[in-house]
Design a protein around this motif. Structure first.
Motif: not given
Length: 194
Positions: A13-15, A115-122, A127-134, A155-163
């Motif tokens: 639903i968030a997505k 652990g869930v990064e919020p979706v932040i939209i300008d 445009e997306l200003k965060s890196y949510p993984v949904l 997007l997740w890979k761009e964030s550098g937080k794949l781990n």
């Protein structure tokens, strides 16, 4: 779609809210959110007087529309609040962005870290200003599987937080295009079909 636990309802639903905010240039109507909940297999029990109640055998969802805000509470049908989550979509004037976030109803249980990064939209460029993984969840034989599409993976890979586990913030161990969280046990799969 499998919705056996609150988190299995909150992520998709968030997505959908994220996509709808970008497409419609604003928050969706309560009726549109009700249709999203029904599309996940939740039966509408009541919709009116500022409240919507949806349910399947495992999860109850309460849709609570407010001025400039959509709130959806996901509660286990057993009534156990330790797994309950609140999904909030709103316009934040301070940062001039739309925000979609998933927070635990019981912050003591989760120690305020889901652990869930919020979706932040300008709000101007949308445009997306965060890196949510949904994504969408599926019940596996031994674990819960989070299916993430290729766009989200990039997007997740761009964030550098794949781990970092998108569910609990724990450590992920990767093997090809699959990962398992060493803390919560969720398996993440990159869905090639989408």
């Amino acid at each position: 779609m499998d919705v056996y636990e609150p988190i299995m309802g909150a992520f998709p639903i968030a997505k959908k809210l994220w996509r709808t905010i970008v497409e419609n240039k604003g928050l969706p109507s309560p009726d549109a959110v009700a249709k999203m909940l029904e599309s996940m297999g939740l039966e509408k029990l009541f919709l009116g007087k500022g409240l919507g109640v949806f349910r399947n055998n495992f999860v109850i969802a309460l849709l609570i529309p407010r001025e400039n805000m959509i709130v959806v509470d996901f509660i286990s049908a057993t009534g156990d609040l330790s797994d309950a989550l609140e999904l909030i979509a709103y316009y934040d004037r301070e940062i001039d962005c739309y925000v979609v976030e998933i927070i635990p109803a019981n912050e003591l249980e989760y120690e305020e870290n889901l652990g869930v990064e919020p979706v932040i939209i300008d709000a101007k460029t949308f445009e997306l200003k965060s890196y949510p993984v949904l994504g969408e969840f599926k019940q596996g034989k031994k674990t819960i599987i989070l299916k993430v599409d290729n766009e989200t993976y990039k997007l997740w890979k761009e964030s550098g937080k794949l781990n970092v586990c998108p569910v609990c913030g724990g450590e992920l161990r990767w093997r090809g295009r699959r990962a398992v969280c060493t803390d919560c046990g969720v398996e993440v799969v990159i869905d090639e079909e989408r």
